[in-house]
Design an enzyme around this catalytic site. Sequence first.
Site, short mmCIF file in Angstrom:
data_model
loop_
_atom_site.label_atom_id
_atom_site.label_comp_id
_atom_site.label_asym_id
_atom_site.label_seq_id
_atom_site.Cartn_x
_atom_site.Cartn_y
_atom_site.Cartn_z
N CYS A 47 0.77 -1.24 0.00
CA CYS A 47 0.00 0.00 0.00
C CYS A 47 0.80 1.30 0.00
CB CYS A 47 -0.94 0.02 1.21
SG CYS A 47 -2.01 -1.41 1.34
N HIS A 105 -2.76 6.06 4.70
CA HIS A 105 -1.63 5.14 4.82
C HIS A 105 -0.31 5.74 4.33
CE1 HIS A 105 -0.63 0.54 5.10
NE2 HIS A 105 0.03 1.29 5.97
#
Length: 492
Positions: A47, A105
């Site tokens: 990610c 993130h």
Amino acid sequence: MIIFLADDVGYGDLKSYGHPTQEWGPIDDMAEEGMKFSSLYSTNSVCSPSRAALLTGRLPIRIGVYGKYRVFNPPSPNGLPKEEITLPEILRDVGYASGMVGKWHLGINDYTPMSGVHLPHYHGFDWLGTNLPFTNVWVCDETKKHMDAPDPSMCFMYDNETIIQQPFSHQYLTKTFVDEASTFIRQQTENDKPFFLYLSFAHNHVAMFIGKDTEFTSNRGIYGAGIRELSWAVGEIMKDIKSLGIDNNTLVFFTSDNGGHNRDVQVLYNYLNFITPFIIVIGGKANYYEGGIRVPGILRWPGQISAGTINSNIVSQMDMFTTFVNLAGGETPSDRVIDGRDITQQILGSMKNESKTKKRILFFYCNDMLFAVRYGSFKVHFYTMPVKNKEEYADACGEGGFPNTMYFNCYYCPSECVIKHDPPLIFNVDADPAEEYQLDLALHKLLLLEVKHLLAEHNSTLIKGEELLSALNQPSQPCCDSSKPSCSCNYP
């Protein structure tokens, strides 16, 4: 401009990308109404690095988004560097309002639990709604199928820059994202202001969930139902832009941050009503076979992008940074290497598909190790991670078909499980996207010489950013109330 970013949705997970049993949905409508990419690549198979590249147009290794843990963790004191110039920052300079809702993130705090110095406001977003600064992970499961209760240290939700749930509830998460994104769009439209919306979903990352407000079902079990809810959410926003009369003025891009989970794991869990397989690619999240980095990608812009077109060029998600900046009338930074290309001519139809003889090269790093390159029709692997078969994964399956342990058999790099290839492996991924038939090196000496030359050119421009993903600092751990040992708060 809108970017819909899914989480861990694989290349073959959508009906429009060939899945035989997934139900058709609004994302598939987008593919019929716009351009579908057949060779679109994320820059990384996990990610944080892929998201950093999408928003900056730069390889994660240049930014520093690499290191021991591969992603930012809650107690990390680091985040996307302030000196990096993001897409919303450039768009702001040409008059756009930028908003974000969903998964971030890319860092949270520095050295205190609530500093929030790495959150989206500090990277060009004027408006920030409900968001997951970390992610939706295995230990956030509320169903008690994986564990007795969610872990508050890993599972928290923010409104703007304030924790509102720790751990968070999944039940109305997607609808909340949709409602807030819709409000942002309507406000900008009423003010006659151009906007950029970054809507980053929690689907289809584990823990798998379906909201009580949608309660979708699917032939594919909970995974397919998650795809349906994701697609529904995209459809709700598309309804908004149509009802507001801005459809023809809005460029929309749908993609996923990286691939889904390994095909054989998914075959097993599909049988057990958990996850379903890719169609044609092997590997998945965390590794660098096609399943980990080749992702779905759809662009829609009525009147500008011809409906029902397929773009077979080799395209990087970083290209969207450069292309969006160009279409908005902005300028890409000239004081640093930008790895994304401007593909405006491709998408607007003024240039036909590029010949594969042009052999564009894409570089895929795991941390600072160059694992593979895509070059023309070919994929060259310098390192690989083993992919277990479904029989080997069967032992990880608990009662009711849900896994009882994490499913990565190899994740960190370097590590003992990483396999070095010298000479490298070569596959023709146009003809063999499953990477099953290794090509004869003796017949591809020229190809390897060309790759070697291009690698030397690449390395001559490569200045590694400061490594950001190896540091942890416990005081950075988000905590809604430090007087509670569990840091557990669920505010009304």
